[in-house]
Design a protein around this motif. Structure first.
Motif, PDB file in Angstrom:
ATOM      1  N   LYS A   3     -13.406-104.812-111.072  1.00  0.00           N
ATOM      2  CA  LYS A   3     -12.218-104.967-110.807  1.00  0.00           C
ATOM      3  C   LYS A   3     -12.462-102.687-110.605  1.00  0.00           C
ATOM      4  N   ALA A   4     -12.048-103.219-109.737  1.00  0.00           N
ATOM      5  CA  ALA A   4     -11.439-101.471-109.072  1.00  0.00           C
ATOM      6  C   ALA A   4     -11.259-100.126-110.059  1.00  0.00           C
ATOM      7  N   GLY A   5     -11.951 -99.264-109.895  1.00  0.00           N
ATOM      8  CA  GLY A   5     -11.626 -97.920-111.406  1.00  0.00           C
ATOM      9  C   GLY A   5     -10.046 -97.641-110.286  1.00  0.00           C
ATOM     10  N   VAL A   6      -9.786 -96.542-111.278  1.00  0.00           N
ATOM     11  CA  VAL A   6      -8.699 -95.164-110.628  1.00  0.00           C
ATOM     12  C   VAL A   6      -9.282 -94.754-109.368  1.00  0.00           C
ATOM     13  N   THR A   7      -8.945 -94.014-108.340  1.00  0.00           N
ATOM     14  CA  THR A   7      -9.237 -93.494-107.023  1.00  0.00           C
ATOM     15  C   THR A   7      -8.587 -92.059-106.678  1.00  0.00           C
ATOM     16  N   GLN A   8      -9.379 -90.704-106.457  1.00  0.00           N
ATOM     17  CA  GLN A   8      -7.967 -90.151-106.050  1.00  0.00           C
ATOM     18  C   GLN A   8      -8.658 -89.562-105.228  1.00  0.00           C
ATOM     19  N   THR A   9      -6.946 -88.984-104.509  1.00  0.00           N
ATOM     20  CA  THR A   9      -7.931 -88.710-102.556  1.00  0.00           C
ATOM     21  C   THR A   9      -6.797 -87.252-101.991  1.00  0.00           C
ATOM     22  N   PRO A  10      -7.518 -86.495-101.898  1.00  0.00           N
ATOM     23  CA  PRO A  10      -8.604 -86.226-101.418  1.00  0.00           C
ATOM     24  C   PRO A  10      -9.618 -85.733-102.914  1.00  0.00           C
ATOM     25  N   ARG A  11     -10.996 -86.421-102.485  1.00  0.00           N
ATOM     26  CA  ARG A  11     -11.464 -85.576-103.858  1.00  0.00           C
ATOM     27  C   ARG A  11     -11.701 -83.739-103.572  1.00  0.00           C
ATOM     28  N   TYR A  12     -12.180 -83.092-102.979  1.00  0.00           N
ATOM     29  CA  TYR A  12     -11.858 -81.305-102.211  1.00  0.00           C
ATOM     30  C   TYR A  12     -10.707 -81.483-101.993  1.00  0.00           C
ATOM     31  N   LEU A  13     -10.175 -79.683-102.102  1.00  0.00           N
ATOM     32  CA  LEU A  13      -9.295 -79.072-100.721  1.00  0.00           C
ATOM     33  C   LEU A  13      -9.130 -77.442-101.626  1.00  0.00           C
ATOM     34  N   ILE A  14      -8.920 -77.732-100.258  1.00  0.00           N
ATOM     35  CA  ILE A  14      -8.977 -75.796 -99.602  1.00  0.00           C
ATOM     36  C   ILE A  14      -7.377 -75.344 -99.249  1.00  0.00           C
ATOM     37  N   LYS A  15      -6.662 -75.051 -99.718  1.00  0.00           N
ATOM     38  CA  LYS A  15      -5.363 -74.124 -99.748  1.00  0.00           C
ATOM     39  C   LYS A  15      -4.731 -72.815-100.283  1.00  0.00           C
TER      40      LYS A  15
END
Lengths: 116, 116
Positions: A1-13
């Motif tokens: 089973k796939a785990g929890v995914t988050q996007t994006p991994r990196y952000l610069i604002k």
């Protein structure tokens, strides 16, 4: 089973901008929670969603908001970014407790937000 | 309010030595307790959980924890440290609110260093 995914991994604002982070829970998990992790404050609870409804909220200003979709995917939004919002934002999903004790929360890899 | 306190923000052990990471909880009712591990640039991974079924809980990677009500403690141990155990460890307690709303409250974390 796939785990929890988050996007994006990196952000610069840049300060003053807004940002949207996305989280896909483990299949079958309907509860999604968000946490902020900083070196100074540690891990702090932001909010929890279940069945598209915010069920619990931590002590964060209204600039922090979220939502959950019918497929349990969740997004969190931070408006008018401040330098202090730089952090690792973690999403966690869990099953609903149906018997003995609450189910544990499973975490994604996080989104590293840097505000300049 | 439920909370956890981790004693020692940094712990160093030699490879092969006993690992002992301390966690004390504050709760007016029997708590649900967890230990998570975080490797650099990653999310949190569940090591083990206590849900009152047994006071000695075995987890992954050879870790175990013992719930001691008289001492309000839930210390994490591993008989023999491995270099790969170097990471940050978090003790957490879950709070169940109205309508099954839940949130994890974390300790401040313990950075484990394993010396060759």
């Amino acid at each position: 089973k796939a785990g929890v995914t988050q996007t994006p991994r990196y952000l610069i604002k840049t300060r003053g901008q807004q940002v949207t982070l996305s989280c896909s829970p483990i299949s079958g998990h309907r509860s999604v929670s968000w946490y902020q992790q900083t070196p100074g404050q540690g891990l702090q609870f932001l909010f929890e969603y279940f069945s598209e409804t915010q069920r619990n909220k931590g002590n964060f200003p209204g600039r922090f908001s979220g939502r959950q979709f019918s497929n349990s995917r969740s997004e969190m939004n931070v408006s008018t970014l401040e330098l202090g919002d730089s952090a690792l934002y973690l999403c966690a999903s869990s099953l609903e407790p149906t018997g003995f004790g609450p189910y544990e929360q499973y975490f994604g890899p996080g989104t590293r937000l840097t505000v300049t | 309010a439920q909370s956890v306190t981790q004693l020692g923000s940094h712990v160093s052990v030699s490879e092969g030595a006993l690992v002992l990471l301390r966690c004390n909880y504050s709760s007016s009712v029997p708590p649900y307790l967890f230990w998570y591990v975080q490797y650099p640039n990653q999310g949190l991974q569940l090591l083990l959980k206590y849900t009152s079924a047994a006071t000695l809980v075995k987890g992954i990677n050879g870790f175990e924890a013992e719930f001691k009500k008289s001492e309000t403690s839930f210390h994490l141990t591993k008989p023999s440290a491995h270099m790969s155990d170097a990471a940050e460890y978090f003790c957490a307690v879950i709070r169940i609110g109205s309508g099954s709303a839940r949130q994890l409250t974390f300790g401040s974390g313990t950075q484990l260093t394993v010396l060759p």
